[in-house]
Motif scaffolding. Structure first.
Motif, PDB file in Angstrom:
ATOM      1  N   GLN A   9       0.920  -1.166   0.016  1.00 57.11           N
ATOM      2  CA  GLN A   9       0.143  -0.072   0.326  1.00 57.11           C
ATOM      3  C   GLN A   9       0.982   1.180  -0.091  1.00 57.11           C
ATOM      4  O   GLN A   9       1.898   1.332   0.283  1.00 57.11           O
ATOM      5  N   ARG A  34      -3.829   4.011  -1.026  1.00 57.07           N
ATOM      6  CA  ARG A  34      -3.767   3.027  -2.300  1.00 57.07           C
ATOM      7  C   ARG A  34      -3.466   1.832  -2.099  1.00 57.07           C
ATOM      8  O   ARG A  34      -2.611   1.508  -1.106  1.00 57.07           O
ATOM      9  N   ASP A  36      -2.403  -2.246  -3.568  1.00 54.96           N
ATOM     10  CA  ASP A  36      -1.550  -2.794  -4.776  1.00 54.96           C
ATOM     11  C   ASP A  36      -0.408  -1.642  -5.081  1.00 54.96           C
ATOM     12  O   ASP A  36      -0.166  -1.367  -6.199  1.00 54.96           O
ATOM     13  N   ASP A  39      -1.808   1.182  -7.586  1.00 54.18           N
ATOM     14  CA  ASP A  39      -2.634   0.723  -8.487  1.00 54.18           C
ATOM     15  C   ASP A  39      -4.066   1.471  -8.478  1.00 54.18           C
ATOM     16  O   ASP A  39      -4.436   1.608  -9.438  1.00 54.18           O
ATOM     17  N   ARG A  40      -4.521   1.200  -7.317  1.00 55.19           N
ATOM     18  CA  ARG A  40      -5.955   1.823  -7.263  1.00 55.19           C
ATOM     19  C   ARG A  40      -6.170   2.479  -5.938  1.00 55.19           C
ATOM     20  O   ARG A  40      -5.436   2.041  -4.770  1.00 55.19           O
TER      21      ARG A  40
END
Length: 224
Positions: A9, A34, A36, A39-40
């Motif tokens: 994270q 965030r 990953d 990533d997201r």
């Protein structure tokens, strides 16, 4: 059987304490998290509070937080969270310590699978935080231009009739550096291990987290 799920994270936060008078001030912090790594989106958090200064180093705060948790499918689960806190600070030798005890009332939107349902679950959560920092050189007082070693640990415990298996909620252990830019602004960066027990009780998330926080302290009291 115990299952541990490792994840990566990145957390970014802005934390502000503003003092308006001898006894009154505000607390504000905003977080973007965030998963990953980058990533997201994982979670956005917006927290405000009203602070009563018992003394310069002892503060009582009560407030409200709104949280958006992002599921992998894109569903956003809202949470409403009133909170109360006792905060105090002190120094022993070269060690500057900050502690707080925080009580939260968590109203999480009910969910089934990845779909929001009517109503909210409720539970209490107790948090104890201890942060210590030490200047790398010079006087023991935290001051602009001198980096500090920082170690922090925060323990979370759940309570309430809807809590069955995860009375232990999580632990966050952080180690890093802080840099006071000036007397109002301090940047902090480092590694945090977040170990979370999920509601099922036998599943844990072990989150390896890059954390970057900005601390902003303002004082608008009239100077003598």
């Amino acid at each position: 059987m115990k299952t541990i799920q490792p994840r990566q994270q990145a957390w970014f936060g802005y934390l502000n304490q503003t003092r308006f008078s001898t006894h009154w001030g505000t607390w504000t912090d905003i977080h973007f998290r965030r998963t990953d790594f980058l990533d997201r989106a994982s979670q956005n958090l917006y927290r405000v509070g009203l602070t009563y200064y018992v003394a310069d180093q002892v503060r009582l705060t009560a407030g409200y937080a709104y949280i958006q948790s992002f599921l992998p499918t894109g569903t956003i689960r809202p949470e409403h969270r009133p909170w109360q806190q006792i905060w105090w600070a002190g120094r022993v030798g070269r060690i500057n310590a900050t502690q707080w005890i925080r009580l939260e009332q968590r109203f999480n939107r009910r969910i089934q699978g990845d779909q929001l349902r009517d109503g909210y679950t409720f539970n209490w959560r107790f948090r104890y935080n201890l942060l210590v920092q030490m200047p790398l050189w010079g006087t023991p007082v935290v001051r602009p231009g001198v980096p500090n070693v920082v170690v922090q640990n925060e323990l979370f415990v759940n309570a309430g009739k809807e809590i069955t298996y995860n009375v232990f909620d999580q632990n966050r252990l952080f180690a890093g550096l802080s840099y006071p830019v000036n007397k109002h602004l301090l940047a902090q960066v480092g590694y945090m291990n977040q170990y979370v027990q999920l509601p099922a009780g036998n599943t844990f998330n072990n989150n390896h987290t890059l954390r970057l926080f900005i601390f902003h302290n303002l004082d608008f009291r009239k100077q003598p």
